[in-house]
Write a protein that holds these residues in place. Sequence first.
Motif, short mmCIF file in Angstrom:
data_model
loop_
_atom_site.label_atom_id
_atom_site.label_comp_id
_atom_site.label_asym_id
_atom_site.label_seq_id
_atom_site.Cartn_x
_atom_site.Cartn_y
_atom_site.Cartn_z
N ILE A 38 33.39 2.94 -65.66
CA ILE A 38 33.77 4.38 -65.76
C ILE A 38 33.11 5.14 -64.61
CG2 ILE A 38 33.58 6.47 -67.19
CD1 ILE A 38 33.35 4.77 -69.64
N ASP A 39 33.83 6.11 -64.05
CA ASP A 39 33.19 7.00 -63.06
C ASP A 39 33.73 8.42 -63.22
OD1 ASP A 39 31.44 6.43 -60.31
OD2 ASP A 39 32.53 8.34 -60.33
N ALA A 40 32.84 9.37 -62.91
CA ALA A 40 33.19 10.79 -63.03
C ALA A 40 34.18 11.21 -61.94
CB ALA A 40 31.92 11.62 -62.92
N ASN A 41 34.11 10.57 -60.79
CA ASN A 41 34.99 10.97 -59.69
C ASN A 41 36.37 10.32 -59.83
OD1 ASN A 41 33.46 12.67 -57.74
ND2 ASN A 41 32.03 10.98 -57.97
N THR A 42 37.34 10.90 -59.12
CA THR A 42 38.70 10.37 -59.27
C THR A 42 38.96 9.19 -58.35
OG1 THR A 42 39.37 12.10 -57.78
CG2 THR A 42 39.77 12.50 -60.12
N SER A 46 32.79 7.50 -54.44
CA SER A 46 32.91 8.87 -53.94
C SER A 46 31.57 9.50 -53.59
CB SER A 46 33.58 9.76 -55.00
OG SER A 46 34.92 9.42 -55.10
N GLU A 47 30.47 8.87 -53.97
CA GLU A 47 29.17 9.51 -53.69
C GLU A 47 28.45 8.71 -52.59
OE1 GLU A 47 27.35 11.78 -56.42
OE2 GLU A 47 29.22 12.31 -57.37
N ALA A 48 27.20 8.32 -52.81
CA ALA A 48 26.45 7.67 -51.73
C ALA A 48 27.22 6.48 -51.14
CB ALA A 48 25.09 7.22 -52.24
N SER A 49 27.88 5.72 -52.01
CA SER A 49 28.53 4.49 -51.53
C SER A 49 29.69 4.77 -50.59
CB SER A 49 28.98 3.63 -52.71
OG SER A 49 27.87 3.32 -53.49
N HIS A 183 21.96 8.82 -57.89
CA HIS A 183 20.97 9.92 -57.91
C HIS A 183 21.09 10.79 -59.16
CE1 HIS A 183 23.58 13.38 -56.37
NE2 HIS A 183 24.37 12.35 -56.35
N LYS A 184 22.10 10.52 -59.99
CA LYS A 184 22.26 11.33 -61.21
C LYS A 184 21.69 10.65 -62.45
CE LYS A 184 26.09 13.94 -59.45
NZ LYS A 184 27.51 13.86 -59.16
N LEU A 185 20.87 9.62 -62.24
CA LEU A 185 20.32 8.84 -63.36
C LEU A 185 19.73 9.72 -64.45
CD1 LEU A 185 19.44 6.07 -64.57
CD2 LEU A 185 17.35 6.28 -63.25
N GLY A 201 22.06 12.50 -46.89
CA GLY A 201 22.34 12.12 -45.51
C GLY A 201 23.82 12.21 -45.17
N GLN A 202 24.08 12.13 -43.88
CA GLN A 202 25.43 12.24 -43.36
C GLN A 202 25.75 11.06 -42.45
OE1 GLN A 202 25.83 15.22 -40.30
NE2 GLN A 202 28.04 15.44 -40.61
N ARG A 203 27.01 10.62 -42.53
CA ARG A 203 27.53 9.65 -41.55
C ARG A 203 28.77 10.28 -40.94
NH1 ARG A 203 31.49 5.98 -44.42
NH2 ARG A 203 33.12 6.07 -42.85
N GLY A 239 25.46 6.63 -38.33
CA GLY A 239 24.76 7.00 -39.56
C GLY A 239 23.29 6.70 -39.43
N ALA A 240 22.47 7.30 -40.07
CA ALA A 240 22.72 8.43 -40.93
C ALA A 240 21.52 9.36 -40.83
CB ALA A 240 22.87 7.94 -42.36
N SER A 241 21.72 10.60 -41.28
CA SER A 241 20.58 11.52 -41.30
C SER A 241 19.84 11.36 -42.63
CB SER A 241 21.06 12.96 -41.12
OG SER A 241 22.01 13.26 -42.13
N GLY A 303 26.17 12.08 -48.79
CA GLY A 303 25.80 11.51 -50.08
C GLY A 303 24.30 11.54 -50.23
N ALA A 304 23.86 11.26 -51.46
CA ALA A 304 22.42 11.22 -51.73
C ALA A 304 22.03 9.80 -52.10
CB ALA A 304 22.07 12.17 -52.87
N ARG A 305 21.13 9.23 -51.31
CA ARG A 305 20.58 7.92 -51.66
C ARG A 305 19.67 8.12 -52.87
NH1 ARG A 305 19.90 9.34 -46.46
NH2 ARG A 305 20.76 8.06 -44.80
#
Length: 405
Positions: A38-42, A46-49, A183-185, A201-203, A239-241, A303-305
Amino acid sequence: MKECMKEYKYIILGAGIAGTSLAYFLSKSQAYEDVLLIDANTSIASEASGAAGAFLSPLLGKDNVFKNLVKNALEFSSKFYLKNMPELYFPCGVLRLPKDKQDENKFIDYEKYLDFTYKKIKNAYFFDVGALVFSSNICKALAKNTKTILGEKILNIEHKDDFWYLKGTSNFKTKNLILCTGHKLKELINEPYLDIRELWGQRIDISTSRKFEHNYHKKCSLSKTYFSKNFNQDIVSIGASHHRFTKNYGKNTFLEEQINLKKLCKNPVSYKQGLSKDLDILISRAREIAPLDDIKILDTFVGARACSIDYFPFVGEIISSKNSLEANKNIKNGLEVPKEKLKYYKNLFVFNGLGGRGFVLAPYLANILASTLTNNPLMQKNILDKHLKKHLDLDIRFFRYARKL
Ligand SMILES: Cc1cc2nc3c(=O)[nH]c(=O)nc-3n(C[C@H](O)[C@H](O)[C@H](O)COP(=O)(O)OP(=O)(O)OC[C@H]3O[C@@H](n4cnc5c(N)ncnc54)[C@H](O)[C@@H]3O)c2cc1C
């Protein structure tokens, strides 16, 4: 009439590289109907990965347990990607360049500890094992054989009568629940010893007139030139900052700048300074590797590591600190009780804290976690050496937290 809720044997929450790797290995030994992702995104990753480069590179440094984990994981994951999804994996090698004179001396000190074969080129080191993977597509390929529900944010989890109940816009029921929520654990389980810190960070994906045969890493990573079907042209990823936010440059400013840049990228935009602070940092760091000309920014990803404090990931059944402390009053005085005396949330697992190396660590650790979850002796052959296991077990983290109370 009350609707009958379908029961699953395993629900994996979160479809990033952690959740999809676990889905891959669990689905190998389980019936299709038994595992749900299950994932919240469509969409998946969609997040860090989805933000990751994703670069695979060895860790340089003196021998230690974490370096050993990265070595084992890099060996395993490289072979795994090559065998199972070769079209999404580029074993192009990486040239590691020292950042400055001090770094150059450190590299020389590290020579005797290097885990992978290398060629020294002036003051830099070329590793064949370095590679690039298509991060989002890898996650999609891993989840291919697992029943998946997207766009379903789980708001609450509860354990009753031997089952975990998950509440979102729909409700779900499972024997075993594995939280791969990055990161939403803490949104679903707030255990103080599972301390996850966000490292944003950004790529960026760019086009440039220069062509590169392999990856580079200095203050940032610069990929080999590769053909992108999305843009129908050769591109390079940078990548990445890294941001732990401060008051001066807060999360909101960073995210606003990123949203504006993403909008601009709808039509590829020629790079000029001032579009975003983060972009300027990335481009200037990349230019320390090679002079980049005619840069067009094609896309940007943020995304957030999810980072643990000791760098080691969290893998295993979750200990309830409240119940463990109540049942073992002496723990606070520094007494280490046997693991069996700790109180666990029954059949609630975590796979998180992959930091900046999710694509290196996830397949390796997911294989081990899946074999533990299913008690599969064949897969268990691959089990961690005892020393490494000790660092990954959650009880160490729990005792460390309890001692500080
Ligand atoms: C800019 C950047 C560059 C990076 N570069 C590299 C690299 O080059 N190489 C490398 O190996 N690693 C890299 N990383 C690190 C790597 O991306 C992470 O380690 C990895 O993606 C973490 O994966 P994850 O599955 O744990 O988390 P995520 O990918 O964040 O996935 C967590 C998922 O859980 C879902 N979720 C959370 N809460 C809920 C809920 N309540 N209900 C439903 N779903 C929920 C989220 O929607 C999300 O999809 C980079 C990271 C960033 C940010």
